[in-house]
Design a protein around this motif. Structure first.
Motif, PDB file in Angstrom:
ATOM      1  N   MET A 540       0.833  -1.199   0.000  1.00 54.06           N
ATOM      2  CA  MET A 540       0.000   0.000   0.000  1.00 54.06           C
ATOM      3  C   MET A 540       0.868   1.250   0.000  1.00 54.06           C
ATOM      4  O   MET A 540       1.524   1.548   0.989  1.00 54.06           O
ATOM      5  CB  MET A 540      -0.904   0.015   1.247  1.00 54.06           C
ATOM      6  CG  MET A 540      -1.851  -1.167   1.335  1.00 54.06           C
ATOM      7  SD  MET A 540      -2.916  -1.272  -0.118  1.00 54.06           S
ATOM      8  CE  MET A 540      -3.467  -2.978  -0.010  1.00 54.06           C
ATOM      9  N   GLN A 541       0.920   1.913  -1.102  1.00 53.10           N
ATOM     10  CA  GLN A 541       1.628   3.183  -1.171  1.00 53.10           C
ATOM     11  C   GLN A 541       0.710   4.223  -1.800  1.00 53.10           C
ATOM     12  O   GLN A 541      -0.254   3.873  -2.479  1.00 53.10           O
ATOM     13  CB  GLN A 541       2.899   3.051  -2.025  1.00 53.10           C
ATOM     14  CG  GLN A 541       4.022   2.249  -1.395  1.00 53.10           C
ATOM     15  CD  GLN A 541       4.015   0.789  -1.831  1.00 53.10           C
ATOM     16  OE1 GLN A 541       3.365   0.420  -2.799  1.00 53.10           O
ATOM     17  NE2 GLN A 541       4.736  -0.047  -1.105  1.00 53.10           N
ATOM     18  N   ASN A 542       1.073   5.463  -1.610  1.00 55.44           N
ATOM     19  CA  ASN A 542       0.305   6.542  -2.231  1.00 55.44           C
ATOM     20  C   ASN A 542       0.380   6.399  -3.752  1.00 55.44           C
ATOM     21  O   ASN A 542       1.438   6.279  -4.329  1.00 55.44           O
ATOM     22  CB  ASN A 542       0.884   7.887  -1.798  1.00 55.44           C
ATOM     23  CG  ASN A 542       0.257   9.032  -2.569  1.00 55.44           C
ATOM     24  OD1 ASN A 542      -0.900   8.960  -2.960  1.00 55.44           O
ATOM     25  ND2 ASN A 542       1.028  10.069  -2.801  1.00 55.44           N
ATOM     26  N   GLN A 543      -0.784   6.384  -4.374  1.00 56.61           N
ATOM     27  CA  GLN A 543      -0.837   6.160  -5.823  1.00 56.61           C
ATOM     28  C   GLN A 543      -1.291   7.408  -6.567  1.00 56.61           C
ATOM     29  O   GLN A 543      -1.575   7.330  -7.747  1.00 56.61           O
ATOM     30  CB  GLN A 543      -1.851   5.037  -6.116  1.00 56.61           C
ATOM     31  CG  GLN A 543      -1.537   3.718  -5.486  1.00 56.61           C
ATOM     32  CD  GLN A 543      -0.565   2.915  -6.326  1.00 56.61           C
ATOM     33  OE1 GLN A 543      -0.413   3.180  -7.509  1.00 56.61           O
ATOM     34  NE2 GLN A 543       0.115   1.973  -5.722  1.00 56.61           N
ATOM     35  N   ASN A 544      -1.386   8.532  -5.856  1.00 59.82           N
ATOM     36  CA  ASN A 544      -2.092   9.653  -6.472  1.00 59.82           C
ATOM     37  C   ASN A 544      -1.201  10.716  -7.072  1.00 59.82           C
ATOM     38  O   ASN A 544      -1.648  11.813  -7.378  1.00 59.82           O
ATOM     39  CB  ASN A 544      -3.038  10.280  -5.449  1.00 59.82           C
ATOM     40  CG  ASN A 544      -4.080   9.272  -5.005  1.00 59.82           C
ATOM     41  OD1 ASN A 544      -4.531   8.469  -5.821  1.00 59.82           O
ATOM     42  ND2 ASN A 544      -4.417   9.277  -3.732  1.00 59.82           N
TER      43      ASN A 544
END
Lengths: 640, 248
Positions: A540-544
């Motif tokens: 889960m990492q920031n994808q934005n």
């Protein structure tokens, strides 16, 4: 395949809907459509025919048949049943020979005499014009028309240009080594002994199935022709056109295999159009067709169809589609639960169970299939050891300030050599990662001010090919900015080594060379256990993030050092710098030095100018700096 | 540039996103080798010598000879696993695998010699096109957020039958902008090639096609990353350039 909308429409009693909605239907049930363009009173539809449909759908009749099934409309196609009647015997004019009937399953030949070469009728000129084909003369136009209509390439030789007296020798043979041939477009070729040609007693007349020769083409003086309409084995056509680097409308069709039945249909249609348009007398048809194409049938049950497509069609619905398929020449019967479908000759792509299911499925419409999810309970997935641990390693390294790069596994040296690389510097599979890491460090150190860093710390996880083995390698590299001494390069690598050793509970025995450390991950993981499951949190990492394009022009970095009052904060200074930099600042001003003396403090910043669209000049940046100095003084700060 | 201590490459971020969705759906992660034999890369996948699809693949051939007596190659696609995995495992199974595939061509902003793919495959008694559609929509929803509509239409790949092209609803304009640069005003963007596994391929992996059936599809992972993050040039991914990585 370029298709004329009016031409398609001519096969329908009830006219087709407007071109836009026809295109929608073609995309839904048959092929992608590249373009729809109005040309005069007609529309050009450019259809991307799939490779397995090149047998039948590189033709107006093929496309019309799909539309007839889609719209459930009767087609009125021209009569294509070949008769052999004629006013004289073609065999008295030409003595046809075929060297290899494996490579040429069918040869149909017909002589036509008393021809008047002239203009084509307007309807024929118009139809070809929509396709972007210039009208040449009535005979040549008819041969082109029949190919675009039926998919069968047609060639006409000028009878008088064939050497000898009747019956003239006219044979399909292999060319002699280095035999010269000038093509219709003027290209001069040296043939080879694997190339099939039509030849008379003296010379080759064309490259069979691919392109006509200049010595035998139809021109305005032609009065008699030999029509040659054949079926060629696909692979041989492909290899021949590759050797001679020629692609033609004919080769494109033959190299995907055509039904030999098409040759007969092409001959019938060409003959009829000649009778209709050109004055002339038809000879009989010579037809060398030693092994006739067998009828083919495919069987399926509704339950099999439903199971593969994931739908729930009733027999009534299946039969409705089968009935529509009759417009395209299919037929069907049923015994018990099993349907038996007879397949039209040109549809060489429909033989097996899956293929008939595909045919029915696409006309049913794949869009009507409802999304479900595969059963989750019938399979216990295992954890992939390498993927699990490499993810842990990557996640650890970023906490230590390392950033990840990808580089090429192809390289200018290595153990495994590529024999046909088109790309310079990519002639091998790499046997170490050190070199690409070095390149990456070099590239990034040049941009270190732009990146706002003191140290370039990068890692790559990638494939390596060494000692006959392919393995996942891990490579770390550190390079310091000139003058940066706080942490030595090797020290940063040692820190990473210790962190990874702690993470994996194993020792990493590898030397550090020039600020680069490389090891074999699989070797490293050898004794580690395979966990039972993943912790999904690790993925889960920031994808934005939205990527901001960067400039490829050079940048200029500048420093500024100021004496300010003790209570002046850094933000006040950076604001002045930013507001007066002409919008050319590409990084946040970076504070790199700070100390206090008496009631003053000294702040030193570095920042970078760069334009997206040009190379900045020193003068331009000097002017901006002057402006910043002036503003700083206005604030009461002293420029050091 | 953001201020985390270090940064993961955008392709790693994306694969983590995609693969974790599949793990959640009960798929197993696996992988195959890059250096591959002619048999696994072509023949076993129904691309025999002389098959036109071989031309389309622009293959690099190496001087190393494989166990089938033919030159080995860096794989042109990941579909080798459609045969390799069933050779070692009995169905039913659901697997996902990813990595580089190779294309011998000149590079530009949209052509990359080493491009990244993710392939997904499932074999079961009743695995069907509806399941495939669901699995594709689940992962596109994970990547682009929310529910993503797809459109299935006829396609052709030698190792599947029926062969299906999948378009996704344009993530930029959702079909509302006739001048949209992403979908050229069509409202749809071609995203992947897929289909039900060809019985010939099942047989080559030792699976009985009467009892078992399966789907497979392949996602151009770097192309999806271009769309998702707005990256304009494919070559940036393999460039080793932190001006890319450090934005993520």
């Amino acid at each position: 395949m370029k298709v004329s909308y009016n031409w398609l429409n001519s096969y329908f009693e009830n006219k087709l809907p407007e071109p836009g909605s026809v295109v929608e239907k073609i995309i839904e049930h048959s092929f992608e459509v590249e373009a729809l363009e109005k040309i005069g009173e007609d529309y050009l539809v450019d259809i991307d025919v799939l490779p397995n449909r090149a047998h039948d759908a590189l033709s107006h009749i093929g496309i019309a048949k799909d539309l007839a099934v889609i719209y459930d409309q009767e087609l009125k196609l021209p009569n294509l049943i070949l008769g052999h009647e004629g006013d004289f015997n073609t065999e008295d004019y030409v003595d046809v020979g075929v060297a290899d009937s494996k490579l040429v399953p069918r040869v149909t030949t017909r002589v036509v005499t008393g021809i008047k070469i002239g203009k084509s009728p307007q309807w024929l000129v118009d139809r070809l014009a929509t396709l972007g084909q210039k009208s040449i003369n009535n005979i040549v136009d008819i041969t082109n028309y029949v190919m675009f209509e039926t998919g069968q390439p047609v060639h006409a030789f000028d009878y008088d240009k064939i050497s000898g007296v009747g019956p003239k020798k006219f044979e399909l043979r292999f060319a002699k080594h280095d035999e010269p041939l000038k093509l219709l477009d003027g290209t001069e070729l040296k043939l080879d002994s694997e190339t099939l040609v039509w030849a008379d007693s003296e010379k080759p007349l064309d490259i069979a199935g691919i392109k006509g020769g200049a010595n035998s083409g139809v021109d305005e003086k032609t009065t008699a022709i030999v029509l040659s309409i054949c079926n060629f084995e696909a692979i041989n056509i492909r290899k021949t056109r590759q050797r001679h680097r020629i692609v033609t409308d004919a080769s494109k069709r033959f190299e995907h295999s055509l039904s030999p039945e098409l040759a007969g249909w092409g001959m019938k249609r060409t003959s009829d159009l000649i009778s209709e348009i050109v004055e002339g007398k038809l000879g009989t048809v010579s037809d060398i067709y030693p092994s006739q194409q067998k009828d083919s049938k495919a069987q399926f049950k509704t339950s099999q169809l439903n199971k593969i497509l994931g739908v729930d069609l009733s027999e009534k619905e299946v039969e409705e589609i089968l009935n529509r398929l009759k417009h395209a020449g299919f037929g069907w019967g049923k015994s018990g639960e099993e349907y038996e479908v007879s397949v039209p000759a040109e549809r060489l792509d429909v033989r097996e169970l899956h293929e008939i299911i595909e045919e029915i499925g696409r006309f049913y419409g794949y869009r009507n299939i409802q999304a479900t999810l595969p059963d989750k309970n019938d399979f216990k997935p295992k954890v992939h050891k390498y993927f699990y641990y490499s993810t842990l390693i990557k996640n650890k390294l970023i906490t230590l300030g390392f950033s990840e790069v990808y580089s090429y596994v192809m390289s200018d040296k290595g153990e495994v050599e590529i024999s046909n690389s088109l790309v310079k510097g990519m002639e091998f599979l790499r046997s170490e990662m050190h070199d690409s890491m070095e390149v990456s460090l070099e590239k990034n150190i040049r941009n270190i001010d732009l990146l706002g860093l003191d140290q370039i710390k990068i890692f790559e996880v990638g494939k390596v090919f060494k000692n006959g083995k392919e393995y996942w390698g891990l490579c770390l590299g550190v390079r310091n900015k000139k003058g940066f001494k706080k942490t030595a390069e090797n020290e940063s690598l040692e820190e990473a080594r210790i962190a990874l050793e702690t993470l994996l509970q194993t020792s990493i025995n590898t030397e550090i060379r020039n600020g680069i450390m490389e090891c074999d991950i699989e070797e490293l993981l050898k004794d580690l256990p395979v966990p039972d499951s993943y912790d999904l949190g690790m993925f889960m990492q920031n994808q934005n993030t939205v990527f901001r394009p960067f400039s490829y022009y050079p940048f200029i970095s500048r420093d500024i050092a100021l004496w300010v009052n003790d209570d002046t904060n850094v933000e006040q200074v950076t604001k002045i710098i930013k507001d007066n930099s002409g919008g050319l600042l590409v990084t946040e001003p970076k504070l790199f030095d700070e100390f206090s003396k008496d009631d003053k403090k000294s702040l030193a910043f570095r920042f970078v100018f760069q334009a997206m669209d040009r190379t900045l000049t020193d003068e331009e940046v000097n002017q901006l700096m002057e402006k910043i100095y002036t503003k700083a003084r206005e604030e009461g700060w002293e420029v050091r | 540039m953001n201020n985390k201590p270090g940064h993961l490459h955008p392709l790693t971020l994306l694969v983590n996103n995609v693969v974790s969705t599949y793990i959640d759906l009960g798929f197993e992660v696996t992988e195959g080798p890059i250096l591959e034999t002619d048999w696994y890369n072509f023949e076993a996948l129904n691309m025999l010598e002389g098959h036109p699809a071989r031309d389309m693949q622009d293959t690099f051939y190496t001087k190393k000879i494989g166990s089938d007596g033919k030159p080995m190659m860096p794989r042109t696609q990941l579909s080798q696993m459609q045969v390799r995995y069933p050779e070692l495992h009995k169905p039913p199974f659901k697997i996902v695998y990813f990595g580089k595939a190779f294309r011998n061509e000149n590079m530009d902003a949209t052509h990359e010699v080493e491009h990244s793919q993710i392939e997904v495959m499932a074999i079961g008694k009743n695995i069907n096109l509806g399941d495939m559609k669901g699995a594709i929509e689940a992962v596109l929803g994970g990547v682009f957020g929310g529910s993503v509509k797809t459109r299935l239409r006829p396609g052709y790949f030698p190792f599947v039958e029926p062969g299906i092209e999948v378009d996704m609803e344009c993530f930029k304009c959702k079909g509302s902008d006739t001048n949209c640069l992403v979908c050229k005003g069509t409202g749809w963007k071609e995203i992947l090639g897929s289909g039900m596994m060809n019985p010939i391929v099942l047989k080559n992996g030792g699976v009985d096609p009467v009892e078992w059936q399966g789907f497979a599809y392949s996602i151009g992972w770097d192309r999806i990353a271009m769309f998702k993050y707005g990256i304009p040039d494919l070559r940036l991914f393999n460039s080793g350039d932190l001006r890319l990585t450090n934005q993520f």
